[in-house]
Enzyme design. Structure first.
Site, PDB file in Angstrom:
ATOM      1  CG  HIS A   7      44.918 -38.791  38.846  1.00 32.01           C
ATOM      2  ND1 HIS A   7      45.399 -37.890  38.062  1.00 32.01           N
ATOM      3  CD2 HIS A   7      43.775 -39.345  37.998  1.00 32.01           C
ATOM      4  CE1 HIS A   7      44.551 -37.622  37.110  1.00 32.01           C
ATOM      5  NE2 HIS A   7      43.354 -38.341  37.170  1.00 32.01           N
ATOM      6  CG  HIS A  79      40.663 -41.644  34.159  1.00 34.58           C
ATOM      7  ND1 HIS A  79      39.397 -40.828  34.584  1.00 34.58           N
ATOM      8  CD2 HIS A  79      41.425 -40.821  34.700  1.00 34.58           C
ATOM      9  CE1 HIS A  79      39.770 -39.870  35.316  1.00 34.58           C
ATOM     10  NE2 HIS A  79      40.906 -39.724  35.267  1.00 34.58           N
ATOM     11  CD  GLU A 130      43.297 -37.115  33.139  1.00 34.53           C
ATOM     12  OE1 GLU A 130      43.170 -37.894  34.339  1.00 34.53           O
ATOM     13  OE2 GLU A 130      43.013 -35.983  33.287  1.00 34.53           O
TER      14      GLU A 130
HETATM   15 CO    CO Z   1      41.905 -37.905  36.071  1.00 32.19          CO
END
Ligand code: CO
Length: 134
Positions: A7, A79, A130
């Site tokens: 994502h 992020h 991440e």
């Molecule tokens: Co995230």
């Protein structure tokens, strides 16, 4: 080592307005807001054919998103999340390469119920990364 883009997370000052824009203007499949108190955020997941977008809004005191929105009042990309098969092996490899892992270095359970880690943006061209074990 890294796999799919899981994502892209976007911090937004107005969650309802951002959700309405993705749903109405962009015609995307937009979920309901979910509070994630462990991460200090309220999240809305947007499902695209090849990845997801997460709209992030501060939740509670000391949210990591609050400081970001102070610097970026209109919102912005916060992020990006890459998938890995083995998050411990990935962490050990990255730390051996000199990359800093945020927090205590131990994976936390992320918004999707899977282990996640964050890498220091200064070690990755200014991008907060991440890693999520899938
Ligand atoms: Co995230």
């Amino acid at each position: 080592m890294i796999g799919r883009l899981n994502h892209v997370a976007i911090a937004v000052p107005d969650l309802d307005a951002a959700a309405a824009q993705y749903r109405g203007t962009l015609g995307a499949e937009v979920g309901a807001p979910q509070d994630e108190p462990d991460h200090g955020v309220t999240v809305i997941f947007i499902t695209l054919p090849n990845t997801k977008i997460e709209l992030l809004h501060p939740l509670g005191e000391g949210s990591p998103i609050a400081a970001f929105l102070e610097k970026n009042p209109a919102g912005g990309i916060h992020h990006i999340c890459y998938e890995v098969d083995d998050i411990i092996a990935a962490r050990d490899h990255l730390t051996s390469e000199g990359v800093r892992v945020l927090g205590d270095g131990e994976p936390k359970i992320g918004a999707h119920g899977k282990p996640v880690l964050f890498l220091h943006p200064k070690d990755f061209t200014g991008t907060l990364i991440e890693l999520e074990q899938v």
